[in-house]
Design a protein around this motif. Structure first.
Motif, PDB file in Angstrom:
ATOM      1  N   VAL A  82      44.809  37.451  53.983  1.00 15.11           N
ATOM      2  CA  VAL A  82      44.278  36.582  52.934  1.00 15.11           C
ATOM      3  C   VAL A  82      43.608  37.499  51.923  1.00 15.11           C
ATOM      4  N   ILE A  83      43.981  37.375  50.652  1.00 15.29           N
ATOM      5  CA  ILE A  83      43.427  38.218  49.598  1.00 15.29           C
ATOM      6  C   ILE A  83      42.752  37.314  48.566  1.00 15.29           C
ATOM      7  N   SER A  96      44.145  50.485  40.003  1.00 18.26           N
ATOM      8  CA  SER A  96      43.928  50.962  41.374  1.00 18.26           C
ATOM      9  C   SER A  96      43.832  49.782  42.340  1.00 18.26           C
ATOM     10  N   GLN A  97      43.213  48.675  41.912  1.00 15.75           N
ATOM     11  CA  GLN A  97      43.146  47.497  42.764  1.00 15.75           C
ATOM     12  C   GLN A  97      44.535  46.885  42.963  1.00 15.75           C
ATOM     13  N   ALA A  98      45.353  46.886  41.918  1.00 14.98           N
ATOM     14  CA  ALA A  98      46.714  46.371  42.031  1.00 14.98           C
ATOM     15  C   ALA A  98      47.511  47.179  43.046  1.00 14.98           C
ATOM     16  N   GLN A  99      47.324  48.498  43.045  1.00 18.07           N
ATOM     17  CA  GLN A  99      48.015  49.349  44.010  1.00 18.07           C
ATOM     18  C   GLN A  99      47.558  49.037  45.430  1.00 18.07           C
ATOM     19  N   VAL A 100      46.263  48.819  45.580  1.00 14.78           N
ATOM     20  CA  VAL A 100      45.725  48.475  46.899  1.00 14.78           C
ATOM     21  C   VAL A 100      46.333  47.166  47.393  1.00 14.78           C
ATOM     22  N   ILE A 101      46.384  46.171  46.521  1.00 18.42           N
ATOM     23  CA  ILE A 101      46.927  44.857  46.901  1.00 18.42           C
ATOM     24  C   ILE A 101      48.395  44.967  47.295  1.00 18.42           C
ATOM     25  N   ARG A 102      49.162  45.737  46.561  1.00 18.79           N
ATOM     26  CA  ARG A 102      50.570  45.929  46.923  1.00 18.79           C
ATOM     27  C   ARG A 102      50.700  46.638  48.275  1.00 18.79           C
ATOM     28  N   PHE A 157      30.350  51.479  40.894  1.00 17.48           N
ATOM     29  CA  PHE A 157      30.886  51.360  39.537  1.00 17.48           C
ATOM     30  C   PHE A 157      31.950  50.272  39.477  1.00 17.48           C
ATOM     31  N   ILE A 158      32.848  50.261  40.456  1.00 10.64           N
ATOM     32  CA  ILE A 158      33.911  49.254  40.464  1.00 10.64           C
ATOM     33  C   ILE A 158      33.322  47.855  40.617  1.00 10.64           C
ATOM     34  N   ALA A 159      32.357  47.698  41.532  1.00 11.73           N
ATOM     35  CA  ALA A 159      31.739  46.391  41.746  1.00 11.73           C
ATOM     36  C   ALA A 159      31.084  45.865  40.472  1.00 11.73           C
ATOM     37  N   ASN A 160      30.492  46.755  39.686  1.00 14.26           N
ATOM     38  CA  ASN A 160      29.777  46.341  38.479  1.00 14.26           C
ATOM     39  C   ASN A 160      30.684  46.137  37.268  1.00 14.26           C
ATOM     40  N   ASN A 161      31.913  46.651  37.341  1.00  8.83           N
ATOM     41  CA  ASN A 161      32.761  46.639  36.152  1.00  8.83           C
ATOM     42  C   ASN A 161      34.141  46.019  36.339  1.00  8.83           C
ATOM     43  N   GLU A 162      34.474  45.549  37.543  1.00  6.49           N
ATOM     44  CA  GLU A 162      35.852  45.124  37.788  1.00  6.49           C
ATOM     45  C   GLU A 162      36.290  43.908  36.971  1.00  6.49           C
ATOM     46  N   GLN A 163      35.364  43.068  36.527  1.00  6.27           N
ATOM     47  CA  GLN A 163      35.760  41.888  35.754  1.00  6.27           C
ATOM     48  C   GLN A 163      35.332  41.960  34.296  1.00  6.27           C
ATOM     49  N   ALA A 220      44.318  39.715  58.524  1.00  6.39           N
ATOM     50  CA  ALA A 220      43.267  40.427  57.802  1.00  6.39           C
ATOM     51  C   ALA A 220      42.711  39.595  56.649  1.00  6.39           C
ATOM     52  N   PHE A 221      41.489  39.921  56.248  1.00  4.32           N
ATOM     53  CA  PHE A 221      40.836  39.256  55.123  1.00  4.32           C
ATOM     54  C   PHE A 221      40.333  40.316  54.159  1.00  4.32           C
ATOM     55  N   TYR A 222      40.673  40.152  52.884  1.00  4.95           N
ATOM     56  CA  TYR A 222      40.246  41.113  51.869  1.00  4.95           C
ATOM     57  C   TYR A 222      39.612  40.397  50.683  1.00  4.95           C
ATOM     58  N   ASP A 223      38.409  40.826  50.367  1.00  4.61           N
ATOM     59  CA  ASP A 223      37.741  40.409  49.141  1.00  4.61           C
ATOM     60  C   ASP A 223      37.061  41.653  48.595  1.00  4.61           C
ATOM     61  N   LYS A 224      35.807  41.828  48.906  1.00  6.69           N
ATOM     62  CA  LYS A 224      35.096  43.011  48.410  1.00  6.69           C
ATOM     63  C   LYS A 224      35.588  44.304  49.067  1.00  6.69           C
ATOM     64  N   GLN A 225      36.300  44.186  50.186  1.00  9.39           N
ATOM     65  CA  GLN A 225      36.862  45.375  50.823  1.00  9.39           C
ATOM     66  C   GLN A 225      37.810  46.107  49.881  1.00  9.39           C
ATOM     67  N   ILE A 226      38.409  45.361  48.950  1.00  6.91           N
ATOM     68  CA  ILE A 226      39.337  45.972  47.989  1.00  6.91           C
ATOM     69  C   ILE A 226      38.606  46.961  47.093  1.00  6.91           C
ATOM     70  N   ILE A 227      37.320  46.725  46.864  1.00 10.97           N
ATOM     71  CA  ILE A 227      36.533  47.636  46.030  1.00 10.97           C
ATOM     72  C   ILE A 227      36.511  49.037  46.640  1.00 10.97           C
ATOM     73  N   SER A 228      36.217  49.124  47.927  1.00  6.99           N
ATOM     74  CA  SER A 228      36.159  50.427  48.595  1.00  6.99           C
ATOM     75  C   SER A 228      37.520  51.113  48.619  1.00  6.99           C
ATOM     76  N   LEU A 229      38.564  50.330  48.873  1.00  5.32           N
ATOM     77  CA  LEU A 229      39.912  50.897  48.911  1.00  5.32           C
ATOM     78  C   LEU A 229      40.342  51.380  47.528  1.00  5.32           C
ATOM     79  N   ALA A 230      39.982  50.629  46.492  1.00  4.99           N
ATOM     80  CA  ALA A 230      40.308  51.041  45.129  1.00  4.99           C
ATOM     81  C   ALA A 230      39.505  52.278  44.728  1.00  4.99           C
TER      82      ALA A 230
END
Length: 207
Positions: free
Chosen positions: A107-108, A92-98, A51-57, A31-41
Motif C-alpha cells: 500500500v503506497i 527520486s521518490q518516483a524511482q522509489v515507488i517504481r 530536507f525532503i520532508a520539508n520540501n516534498e510538496q 508492506a505499507f509505505y508513506d513517510k518511509q518513502i522519504i528515507s528511501l528517496a
C-alpha cells in the motif's frame, strides 16, 4: 508471473487515509509505505530526510525548472546536478515507488503514486475523502487543535497536495475519473472502509 499487488491511496487531509492504508496493509499482510518513502528517496538523491520532508510538496514556479523536471521524469534520467532540488525530490521518490512496485505487494500513500504507476496491471488507485466537518473533528482530536487551527491546517495541506499533484500529473487531485475508487471515509468509518478495500483487493487478485 503477475505483478505484485499495489494499492495507491490519495487522501484529503483529515480523512483517515493514512490509517486506512495501514489497516489494509496489515490485513493483507503486505508492506505499507508513506513517510518511509522519504528515507528511501534520501538514499537515492543524497538529500537529507529532513530536507525532503520539508520540501516534498512545495511547487516551484519557473518555466525552465518545470521543463527540466518534465524532461528528466519522462526520460527516466535523474541527476541532482541538472535539476532544482525540489524537482530532484519528486524524481527520486518516483524511482522509489517504481522499485517498490517491481519487487513487492504494498500500500503506497500519496506522492502521485497512482500517476507514476499508471497503466500498471494489478494496481488499485483509491482516493479517500470526507466532509470537512468530519475532517475538522478528526484533526482537532489527533493534534489537540482548536477548530480554527484545524480548518487552517486542512486548507493548507489540501492546497499543497492539490498543487503538487497538478504540477506533476497535469490532472486535478481528487477528481473521480483519475482513480479506480473514491470513498467517503465518514460514511462507514475508518475500519469498515479498510475492510471494503481489502475485499476489493481480493477481487482484483482473482480477476
Amino acid at each position: 508471473m503477475s505483478n505484485p499487488l499495489i494499492i495507491t491511496i490519495g487522501r484529503e487531509y483529515g480523512s483517515g487515509g493514512h490509517q486506512i492504508g495501514e489497516i489494509v496493509a496489515k490485513k493483507l499482510g503486505i508492506a505499507f509505505y508513506d513517510k518511509q518513502i522519504i528515507s528511501l528517496a534520501a538514499q537515492k538523491s543524497g538529500l537529507s530526510d529532513e530536507f525532503i520532508a520539508n520540501n516534498e510538496q512545495r511547487v516551484k514556479s519557473g518555466l525552465m525548472q518545470n521543463l527540466a523536471a518534465s524532461a528528466a521524469y519522462s526520460s527516466g534520467f535523474f541527476s541532482s546536478q541538472y535539476l532544482p532540488l525540489s524537482e530532484s525530490i519528486f524524481i527520486s521518490q518516483a524511482q522509489v515507488i517504481r522499485d517498490i512496485a517491481a519487487k513487492e505487494s504494498a500500500v503506497i500513500v500519496g506522492r502521485c503514486a497512482d500517476y507514476i504507476l499508471a497503466g500498471r496491471q494489478n494496481t488499485i488507485n483509491v482516493f479517500i475523502h470526507a466532509p470537512k466537518e468530519a475532517r475538522v473533528k478528526r484533526i482537532m482530536a489527533l493534534y489537540h487543535l482548536d477548530e480554527a487551527a484545524a480548518l487552517k491546517a486542512i486548507a493548507t495541506s489540501d492546497k499543497e497536495r492539490g498543487n503538487h499533484y497538478f504540477r506533476y500529473t497535469d490532472l486535478k487531485w481528487g477528481k473521480a475519473q483519475n482513480y479506480d475508487l473514491c470513498v467517503n471515509s465518514a460514511l462507514m468509518g475508518v475500519e469498515k472502509t479498510a475492510e471494503m478495500l481489502v475485499s476489493l483487493a481480493g477481487i482484483e487478485e482473482r480477476a
